[in-house]
Write an enzyme that holds these catalytic residues in place. Structure first.
Site, short mmCIF file in Angstrom:
data_model
loop_
_atom_site.label_atom_id
_atom_site.label_comp_id
_atom_site.label_asym_id
_atom_site.label_seq_id
_atom_site.Cartn_x
_atom_site.Cartn_y
_atom_site.Cartn_z
N GLU A 104 4.37 19.93 -35.12
CA GLU A 104 4.72 19.76 -33.72
C GLU A 104 3.72 20.53 -32.85
O GLU A 104 3.28 21.62 -33.22
CB GLU A 104 6.13 20.27 -33.44
CG GLU A 104 6.61 19.97 -32.04
CD GLU A 104 8.06 20.40 -31.83
OE1 GLU A 104 8.25 21.48 -31.25
OE2 GLU A 104 8.97 19.64 -32.24
N ASP A 117 -0.86 13.01 0.25
CA ASP A 117 -1.46 12.83 1.56
C ASP A 117 -0.47 13.11 2.67
O ASP A 117 -0.79 13.76 3.66
CB ASP A 117 -2.00 11.40 1.70
CG ASP A 117 -3.26 11.16 0.88
OD1 ASP A 117 -3.95 12.14 0.55
OD2 ASP A 117 -3.56 9.99 0.59
N TRP A 132 -2.53 7.44 0.74
CA TRP A 132 -3.35 6.41 1.40
C TRP A 132 -4.66 6.33 0.62
O TRP A 132 -5.38 7.31 0.48
CB TRP A 132 -3.61 6.79 2.86
CG TRP A 132 -4.50 5.81 3.57
CD1 TRP A 132 -5.86 5.70 3.47
CD2 TRP A 132 -4.09 4.79 4.48
NE1 TRP A 132 -6.32 4.69 4.26
CE2 TRP A 132 -5.25 4.11 4.89
CE3 TRP A 132 -2.85 4.39 4.99
CZ2 TRP A 132 -5.20 3.04 5.79
CZ3 TRP A 132 -2.82 3.33 5.89
CH2 TRP A 132 -3.98 2.66 6.28
N GLU A 133 -4.98 5.15 0.13
CA GLU A 133 -6.13 5.01 -0.77
C GLU A 133 -7.45 4.95 -0.03
O GLU A 133 -7.68 4.06 0.80
CB GLU A 133 -5.99 3.74 -1.63
CG GLU A 133 -7.01 3.67 -2.74
CD GLU A 133 -7.04 4.95 -3.56
OE1 GLU A 133 -7.98 5.76 -3.35
OE2 GLU A 133 -6.13 5.16 -4.36
#
Length: 236
Positions: A104, A117, A132-133
């Site tokens: 693990e 943003d 917002w791109e």
């Protein structure tokens, strides 16, 4: 600028029916509609992309659009810009296995998700984040993943990515994130709802109002970083 449509990728807990979501959607759609060029015209008019004599392309920059959106949604609508949601104890590395030992393992998380943003809180306490791109397509994927992680952690109850339509993309800095290139991944993001107790993930698509090929009409200004310069000049 035109709001074209909002795609609801998933909605757990009927967030879409809440007054907070309706008010928030109306708020950011008003901010989208406030983006105009020339300033004061009430419409977003863009110069069409055009091939230069050297075979390369002139296109519109994207920073102007985000700046106009931020000005309205912060100054008029009262949202907060560049706010970080600390995931705290929810930001834990998953339990994995190593190969070939099969022991693990938890790989340490050494990177941060960064700020959203925009964020706001509805009158009924709903937390909403918007991205917002303005980056390339990989930036869109990071934004969607960040919103989905925050939704799963319960830090926000609604997350929205705003991207250009394919038609708008054609006249912007090359490789900007857009709905055309994201469309093939919608089913993957839709299936992330299994990790969310209550939350809504959406993509809103925006577009110009008018196009012109008037030779004296200016292009939207572009940034001066290497990617922007590369996008302006790339042959296609």
């Amino acid at each position: 600028m035109k709001w074209l449509r909002t795609l609801i990728i998933f909605d757990k807990g009927d967030v879409i029916a809440s007054p907070d979501w309706s008010a928030v959607h109306e708020s950011y759609v008003r901010s989208i509609a406030s983006i105009d060029f020339p300033r004061g015209s009430g419409l977003l008019k863009l110069r069409k992309k055009a091939k230069r004599p050297d075979g390369q392309w002139n296109r519109n920059g994207v920073g102007f659009l985000k700046k106009g959106f931020l000005e309205h949604i912060v100054d008029v609508e009262g949202w907060h810009a560049e706010v970080n949601f600390d995931l705290g104890s929810n930001n834990q590395p998953p339990k994995l296995k190593l190969f070939p030992s099969l022991n693990e393992h938890q790989e340490p998380i050494t990177s941060e998700f960064g700020d959203f943003d925009l964020v706001t809180t509805g009158s009924n306490g709903m937390h909403i984040a918007i991205e917002w791109e303005t980056g390339n397509i990989s930036s869109s994927h990071r934004s969607m993943n960040k919103l989905a992680i925050a939704l799963a952690a319960g830090t926000i109850q609604a997350g929205v990515l705003i991207v250009p339509s394919r038609e708008l993309y054609e006249h912007l800095t090359d490789r900007i994130g857009n709905i055309g290139e994201l469309s093939g991944y919608l089913d993957m993001w839709k299936k992330l709802d299994a990790r969310v107790e209550r939350g809504l993930l959406a993509i809103t698509i925006v577009e110009h109002d008018l196009l012109t090929d008037e030779p004296d009409f200016p292009y939207l200004p572009s940034g001066n970083d290497g990617r922007a310069a590369q996008g302006r000049a790339k042959k296609k």
